[in-house]
Design a protein around this motif. Structure first.
Motif, short mmCIF file in Angstrom:
data_model
loop_
_atom_site.label_atom_id
_atom_site.label_comp_id
_atom_site.label_asym_id
_atom_site.label_seq_id
_atom_site.Cartn_x
_atom_site.Cartn_y
_atom_site.Cartn_z
N VAL A 14 10.40 -11.34 29.86
CA VAL A 14 9.10 -11.76 30.10
C VAL A 14 8.33 -12.83 29.91
CG1 VAL A 14 6.46 -10.95 29.77
CG2 VAL A 14 7.78 -8.97 30.64
N LEU A 16 5.63 -15.58 28.21
CA LEU A 16 4.38 -15.54 27.67
C LEU A 16 3.58 -16.41 28.24
CD1 LEU A 16 6.07 -13.43 24.52
CD2 LEU A 16 4.72 -12.83 25.91
N VAL A 220 2.38 -14.15 31.76
CA VAL A 220 1.09 -13.10 31.39
C VAL A 220 0.69 -13.77 31.81
CG1 VAL A 220 0.38 -11.66 29.35
CG2 VAL A 220 3.02 -11.43 29.79
N ASP A 223 -1.66 -12.71 34.32
CA ASP A 223 -1.38 -11.40 35.13
C ASP A 223 -3.04 -10.99 36.22
OD1 ASP A 223 -0.14 -8.53 33.80
OD2 ASP A 223 -2.34 -8.80 34.12
N THR A 238 3.46 -8.37 32.68
CA THR A 238 3.71 -8.23 31.10
C THR A 238 4.82 -6.76 31.23
OG1 THR A 238 2.62 -5.94 31.58
CG2 THR A 238 1.42 -7.73 31.24
N LYS A 253 12.61 -6.02 24.03
CA LYS A 253 10.94 -7.23 25.09
C LYS A 253 11.28 -8.02 24.67
CE LYS A 253 7.77 -4.45 23.94
NZ LYS A 253 6.45 -3.96 23.73
N GLY A 255 10.16 -12.22 25.46
CA GLY A 255 9.02 -13.20 25.92
C GLY A 255 10.29 -14.34 26.06
N ALA A 309 0.82 -8.18 26.40
CA ALA A 309 1.64 -7.59 26.66
C ALA A 309 2.01 -6.93 26.56
CB ALA A 309 2.12 -8.70 26.77
#
Length: 400
Positions: A14, A16, A220, A223, A238, A253, A255, A309
């Motif tokens: 993802v 950020l 994000v 978002d 997210t 996860k 970022g 997130a």
């Protein structure tokens, strides 16, 4: 043990920031350095532009195909993706030019995924142009209009599964074109193209098994609920969608951030500095998104993105070769940003950010350590260039 050393670990990648941090090149690196069974796209649509460059110079900008495709890793487009059959076909054609025999054999699509049409594209562009000087920075691909139509008329929303049902497909296309009041190609032509598309791909609502890499789109800070409204995307950017698809299955996860903070188009960019001159091989301004803007590393915004997130297990820091050394640790009036998810509150926050100014700390010389300390999350992978060979796993010096 470094988070990237796991044998059969799945990953969620993802951005950020506001996008363009290098998610595609990270996915490519993951697929190049371990066995991966599939790349899963879990938000966004054809407006994604994830650049992958192989060590031999081969380059492709991935929009709907996963960024592991050049490594032979298949793609699954989940129900959270807006599929554009015409754009997907054009992307497949370029992949064939690069030597892939049958890109469509490397992709599965959830039948519940929404489908964008030329009618959504025209309606979305018309809506954006009507905003005049207050344009939001649409990509002009009809993704937001597709989601809007699905919310307003869910029973008439076109989904991938409809593309194998000629009668239903034509009915939905006809209603859509009439309701949006747009021109565009005849319904019969669009229906024929989508029926042909459905014959080439395999529809499946089953998540692939094995080691998966979930490839996010946008960032994000764009978002739909947590971005700086109204300069946002119609998509959850997210980790949420990927975690939902995984259920109870574990995943790391990740970022992704640059050593500076870019943004395409309109909206807040507190650390923007027009004097920043950093070569961009694959990003430029365009008629719909607007200018490609550059700012210094904004730790305030990125800390906010992390909180919105739900946190990350590790960070990937790209553009470590860029000639930058400034980090914003706070704004003149704010040291942190509140997370709400309420659009009215987000709009108020957006307005406040227009008037904030960055406060910079000492010059940064060790970016991985500085980012890990500022954000409280370890930097586990660094990137000094476009290819997988330009990346390296980072150890203790980059721990938070």
């Amino acid at each position: 043990m470094n988070l990237l050393n796991g044998g059969d670990t799945s990953y969620i990648v993802v951005d950020l920031g506001y996008g363009d941090a290098g998610k595609g090149t990270v996915v490519d690196w993951l697929c190049a350095t371990r066995p991966v069974d599939a790349v899963v796209r879990f938000n966004g649509g054809a407006q994604a532009a994830h650049n992958v460059v192989l060590p031999d110079g081969t380059h492709h900008t991935f929009a709907q195909f996963g960024s592991g495709t050049l490594r032979g890793v298949p793609t699954h487009l989940s129900r959270h993706v807006v599929v554009d059959p015409l754009a997907l076909s054009a992307e497949a054609a370029h992949l064939m030019e690069l030597g892939l025999d049958d890109p469509f054999a490397m992709i599965t699509i959830d039948p519940g995924a929404l489908v964008a049409t030329p009618y959504h594209v025209e309606a979305g562009r018309r809506r954006e142009l009507a905003r005049g000087a207050d344009r939001h920075g649409s990509c002009g691909m009809g993704v937001g209009e597709t989601v809007r139509w699905a919310i307003e008329r869910p029973e008439l929303a076109l989904r991938a599964g409809d593309c194998v049902l000629p009668g239903r497909l034509r009915v939905k296309l006809t209603h859509l074109r009439q309701a949006l009041g747009v021109g565009g190609p005849p319904v019969a032509a669009v229906a024929d193209a989508y029926l042909a598309f459905a014959e080439r791909v395999r529809l499946s609502d089953a998540l692939p098994t094995g080691t998966l890499v979930f490839e996010g789109a946008q960032g994000v800070l764009l978002d739909e609920w947590h971005g700086f409204h109204p300069y946002t995307t119609w998509s959850t950017t997210t980790f949420t969608n990927a975690l939902e698809l995984l259920g109870d299955a574990p995943a790391v996860k990740l970022g992704v951030l640059r050593t500076y903070t870019p943004r395409h188009g309109a909206g807040p960019l507190v650390t923007e500095d027009p004097s920043l001159e950093i070569a961009e091989r694959h990003n430029a301004g365009n008629a719909w998104q607007g200018a490609f803007r550059l700012g210094h590393f904004d730790a305030v915004a990125h800390r906010y993105a992390l909180e919105a997130a739900g946190g990350a297990d590790g960070l990937v820091l790209t553009h470590l070769d860029a000639p930058v050394s400034r980090m914003c640790q706070e704004y003149t009036g704010l040291a942190s940003l509140p997370v709400s998810g309420d659009l009215e509150a987000q709009a108020r926050l957006t307005e406040r950010l227009r008037h904030e100014r960055p406060v910079y700390g000492e010059s940064v010389t060790d970016w991985p350590s500085a980012v890990a300390e500022a954000l409280g999350v370890p930097v586990v992978l660094g990137s000094w260039g476009a290819t997988s060979d330009d990346k390296g796993v980072l150890e203790a010096s980059s721990r938070a």
